[in-house]
Design a protein around this motif. Sequence first.
Motif, PDB file in Angstrom:
ATOM      1  N   ALA A 234     -10.960 -15.230 -17.892  1.00 57.48           N
ATOM      2  CA  ALA A 234     -10.791 -13.971 -18.614  1.00 57.48           C
ATOM      3  C   ALA A 234      -9.479 -13.960 -19.392  1.00 57.48           C
ATOM      4  O   ALA A 234      -8.503 -14.598 -19.002  1.00 57.48           O
ATOM      5  N   GLY A 235      -9.467 -13.236 -20.505  1.00 57.36           N
ATOM      6  CA  GLY A 235      -8.230 -12.996 -21.233  1.00 57.36           C
ATOM      7  C   GLY A 235      -7.620 -11.704 -20.729  1.00 57.36           C
ATOM      8  O   GLY A 235      -6.820 -11.696 -19.791  1.00 57.36           O
ATOM      9  N   SER A 236      -8.020 -10.605 -21.343  1.00 61.59           N
ATOM     10  CA  SER A 236      -7.615  -9.297 -20.817  1.00 61.59           C
ATOM     11  C   SER A 236      -8.271  -9.082 -19.458  1.00 61.59           C
ATOM     12  O   SER A 236      -9.436  -9.434 -19.244  1.00 61.59           O
ATOM     13  N   ARG A 237      -7.496  -8.521 -18.545  1.00 62.85           N
ATOM     14  CA  ARG A 237      -8.014  -8.263 -17.197  1.00 62.85           C
ATOM     15  C   ARG A 237      -7.563  -6.874 -16.757  1.00 62.85           C
ATOM     16  O   ARG A 237      -6.530  -6.380 -17.209  1.00 62.85           O
ATOM     17  N   PRO A 238      -8.319  -6.241 -15.873  1.00 64.66           N
ATOM     18  CA  PRO A 238      -7.930  -4.905 -15.399  1.00 64.66           C
ATOM     19  C   PRO A 238      -6.798  -4.981 -14.382  1.00 64.66           C
ATOM     20  O   PRO A 238      -6.983  -5.399 -13.242  1.00 64.66           O
ATOM     21  N   GLY A 239      -5.628  -4.573 -14.801  1.00 64.97           N
ATOM     22  CA  GLY A 239      -4.481  -4.582 -13.888  1.00 64.97           C
ATOM     23  C   GLY A 239      -4.646  -3.628 -12.732  1.00 64.97           C
ATOM     24  O   GLY A 239      -4.024  -3.807 -11.673  1.00 64.97           O
ATOM     25  N   ALA A 240      -5.520  -2.622 -12.890  1.00 65.55           N
ATOM     26  CA  ALA A 240      -5.752  -1.662 -11.809  1.00 65.55           C
ATOM     27  C   ALA A 240      -6.294  -2.355 -10.560  1.00 65.55           C
ATOM     28  O   ALA A 240      -5.948  -1.986  -9.432  1.00 65.55           O
ATOM     29  N   LEU A 241      -7.141  -3.382 -10.748  1.00 62.47           N
ATOM     30  CA  LEU A 241      -7.695  -4.094  -9.599  1.00 62.47           C
ATOM     31  C   LEU A 241      -6.602  -4.862  -8.857  1.00 62.47           C
ATOM     32  O   LEU A 241      -6.605  -4.942  -7.624  1.00 62.47           O
ATOM     33  N   ILE A 242      -5.686  -5.438  -9.613  1.00 60.20           N
ATOM     34  CA  ILE A 242      -4.561  -6.138  -8.988  1.00 60.20           C
ATOM     35  C   ILE A 242      -3.708  -5.154  -8.199  1.00 60.20           C
ATOM     36  O   ILE A 242      -3.315  -5.420  -7.055  1.00 60.20           O
ATOM     37  N   ALA A 243      -3.436  -4.010  -8.804  1.00 65.23           N
ATOM     38  CA  ALA A 243      -2.625  -2.999  -8.120  1.00 65.23           C
ATOM     39  C   ALA A 243      -3.327  -2.510  -6.859  1.00 65.23           C
ATOM     40  O   ALA A 243      -2.689  -2.325  -5.806  1.00 65.23           O
ATOM     41  N   GLY A 244      -4.653  -2.297  -6.945  1.00 64.00           N
ATOM     42  CA  GLY A 244      -5.401  -1.862  -5.767  1.00 64.00           C
ATOM     43  C   GLY A 244      -5.388  -2.895  -4.662  1.00 64.00           C
ATOM     44  O   GLY A 244      -5.259  -2.565  -3.477  1.00 64.00           O
ATOM     45  N   THR A 245      -5.503  -4.175  -5.041  1.00 64.00           N
ATOM     46  CA  THR A 245      -5.465  -5.250  -4.053  1.00 64.00           C
ATOM     47  C   THR A 245      -4.098  -5.329  -3.374  1.00 64.00           C
ATOM     48  O   THR A 245      -4.001  -5.450  -2.147  1.00 64.00           O
ATOM     49  N   TRP A 246      -3.046  -5.273  -4.170  1.00 67.87           N
ATOM     50  CA  TRP A 246      -1.690  -5.330  -3.611  1.00 67.87           C
ATOM     51  C   TRP A 246      -1.465  -4.163  -2.647  1.00 67.87           C
ATOM     52  O   TRP A 246      -0.926  -4.353  -1.552  1.00 67.87           O
ATOM     53  N   ALA A 247      -1.896  -2.967  -3.049  1.00 66.00           N
ATOM     54  CA  ALA A 247      -1.717  -1.796  -2.199  1.00 66.00           C
ATOM     55  C   ALA A 247      -2.490  -1.935  -0.896  1.00 66.00           C
ATOM     56  O   ALA A 247      -1.990  -1.604   0.187  1.00 66.00           O
ATOM     57  N   ALA A 248      -3.721  -2.447  -0.992  1.00 67.11           N
ATOM     58  CA  ALA A 248      -4.543  -2.601   0.203  1.00 67.11           C
ATOM     59  C   ALA A 248      -3.947  -3.620   1.169  1.00 67.11           C
ATOM     60  O   ALA A 248      -3.923  -3.402   2.392  1.00 67.11           O
ATOM     61  N   MET A 249      -3.442  -4.722   0.629  1.00 69.41           N
ATOM     62  CA  MET A 249      -2.857  -5.746   1.489  1.00 69.41           C
ATOM     63  C   MET A 249      -1.586  -5.239   2.161  1.00 69.41           C
ATOM     64  O   MET A 249      -1.329  -5.550   3.334  1.00 69.41           O
ATOM     65  N   GLN A 250      -0.801  -4.475   1.434  1.00 71.20           N
ATOM     66  CA  GLN A 250       0.398  -3.903   2.037  1.00 71.20           C
ATOM     67  C   GLN A 250       0.021  -2.870   3.109  1.00 71.20           C
ATOM     68  O   GLN A 250       0.669  -2.781   4.161  1.00 71.20           O
ATOM     69  N   TYR A 251      -0.999  -2.092   2.833  1.00 70.16           N
ATOM     70  CA  TYR A 251      -1.437  -1.051   3.766  1.00 70.16           C
ATOM     71  C   TYR A 251      -1.991  -1.658   5.061  1.00 70.16           C
ATOM     72  O   TYR A 251      -1.724  -1.155   6.155  1.00 70.16           O
ATOM     73  N   MET A 252      -2.731  -2.748   4.929  1.00 75.86           N
ATOM     74  CA  MET A 252      -3.357  -3.367   6.096  1.00 75.86           C
ATOM     75  C   MET A 252      -2.340  -4.131   6.944  1.00 75.86           C
ATOM     76  O   MET A 252      -2.253  -3.925   8.155  1.00 75.86           O
ATOM     77  N   GLY A 253      -1.630  -5.050   6.312  1.00 74.81           N
ATOM     78  CA  GLY A 253      -0.723  -5.904   7.067  1.00 74.81           C
ATOM     79  C   GLY A 253      -1.492  -6.859   7.972  1.00 74.81           C
ATOM     80  O   GLY A 253      -2.715  -6.769   8.124  1.00 74.81           O
ATOM     81  N   GLN A 254      -0.766  -7.760   8.606  1.00 71.30           N
ATOM     82  CA  GLN A 254      -1.417  -8.734   9.475  1.00 71.30           C
ATOM     83  C   GLN A 254      -2.109  -8.069  10.657  1.00 71.30           C
ATOM     84  O   GLN A 254      -3.204  -8.485  11.051  1.00 71.30           O
ATOM     85  N   ASP A 255      -1.485  -7.030  11.202  1.00 73.39           N
ATOM     86  CA  ASP A 255      -2.092  -6.383  12.358  1.00 73.39           C
ATOM     87  C   ASP A 255      -3.411  -5.703  11.994  1.00 73.39           C
ATOM     88  O   ASP A 255      -4.365  -5.705  12.767  1.00 73.39           O
ATOM     89  N   GLY A 256      -3.482  -5.137  10.784  1.00 77.58           N
ATOM     90  CA  GLY A 256      -4.716  -4.496  10.346  1.00 77.58           C
ATOM     91  C   GLY A 256      -5.842  -5.489  10.150  1.00 77.58           C
ATOM     92  O   GLY A 256      -6.980  -5.253  10.570  1.00 77.58           O
TER      93      GLY A 256
END
Length: 553
Positions: free
Chosen positions: A384-406
Amino acid sequence: MPATIRERVRALSAFETVKTLLFVYVVFTQSLKAQRHLRARGFRQTFSDFWTWLCQRVIFLALRLPAAKQKVDSQLGEAALKIENSLVPKGPDVVRHLSLPAEGRSPEWILPEMDKMDGEAVKHTNWKGGRMSGAVYHGGEDMQQVIVDAFRKYCVSNPLHPDAFPAVRKMEAEIVAMCLRMYNNPTGAGTTTSGGTESIIMAVKTHRDWARAVKGITEPEMVVPISAHAAFDKAAAYLKIKLHSIPVDPETRKVNVSRMRRAINSNTIMIVGSAINFPDGNMDDIPALSKLAKRYNIGLHVDCCLGSFIMPFLDRAGYPCDVFDFRLEGVTSISCDTHKVKGNVLSFLHLNWTDLDAFCLHFGGVYIVRIRTKGGLYGSPSMAGSRPGALIAGTWAAMQYMGQDGYLESCKNIVGSAQKIVRAIREEIPELYVLGDPPASCVAFAARDKGGLNILAVGDKMSERGWHLNGLQKPAAVHIAVTRLTVPVVDQFIADLKDCVREVKVLSSSMSSEEKGEEGNMVALYGLGNSSAVGPAMVEKMVTAFLDALYKA
């Protein structure tokens, strides 16, 4: 002899020599290709393929007869109409939006109209009830809110312009770094993609470009298990790579490593293993495949798209399994999905090359760089050229929210539920057996008595009870991919499965063979695929009708 005649004789002799050499070259190269093909497929499989091809040609010729063609076209038309009716809502109350409205709609109109579309749906699966196999990976309302908030904050961002959206660039780099550490390769490299299929295609392209640059391979081949994801077939078609499909052991469901070794030749660019595969949820012998890749100096891609954020936590969750990641020297790339546990829609391609030159060439196979363009310099990390940055932001937020324990807790719950299904089938449903020994979230089961219970009919009965499961073939089986949504209803799944097995047994004992062939959708579709030499071709036509129906407004 006159000089002119001698010259003509010499010229003719040279021409004949060139013709002979060309003939010998063609025979040699074609013989070499045939030898490689026979070595990869074996005489039995090659003869079986040829016999199937011959039967198809004969039957297709017969189907061209007017009476036969009319009957087949009529039956396919009925099947296509049935598929369309199951997907496309119809009726006087259905409103179709086929052109732009003359005036823009208000937000107060848009959301209710979307709700109305849900009400118009012919058959709307209640995925929140946990009765859908895979497909939806919902992490709960709290997780959904975290992701939606991130989407809203970066809804217009585009990673193609990192100078304009530096935060998205930073988040993407950190996502890749976190995933590389999770797969035990902190010094490696990677890129985000739109999904597992794109990650797999990019991995295949990378190995193809590396093999061409380092080994001079211009007619690339790859060797994959028959249980590998269809994305490898897509990659082979898109990138013009010959693909050898290797059978799996009927008991363990792992790819036959000796057959895979036999299929490797001087044109092989890579081999593939799954951790875990989609059809039955089993894991190939990745350590053995790693040794094979090292021995022949070829790539090994491990498809972790379904295993994703479960496989790396198995050991800590109390479910030990073989090593499958970059701790194995032969593993050169891994694909994994973030959405397989917590509802994001990004995937990753991770790279690992120990040789610096090979690494640069390999990574060049992922990066697309163009200098001679009228628009100036252009660099893109993936398809892809242009990509939806919102998906990246959502992924980063989810990974931070979950953490290893989650993620560890999710792994325990999901795999624990899958193992509960495995135990119930093995100990409480003697008519069924589990395919292989699935280590993670996906469980496939088949009928033990081939001449009795129709497992696809069982799948259809489960559908009547609201379960959305996947039908398989070779052997005929049904699978469920357990998610967090499945965990609360796993006992109900087991109870319904027992009831459906009993119902099918009772019905089968009182039905004729023709009636048995007219049961539900799984029986109709997968039964047709194995009905004759042209069965797969008929299934392809039905799938094409399905794809056509998807875009019918």
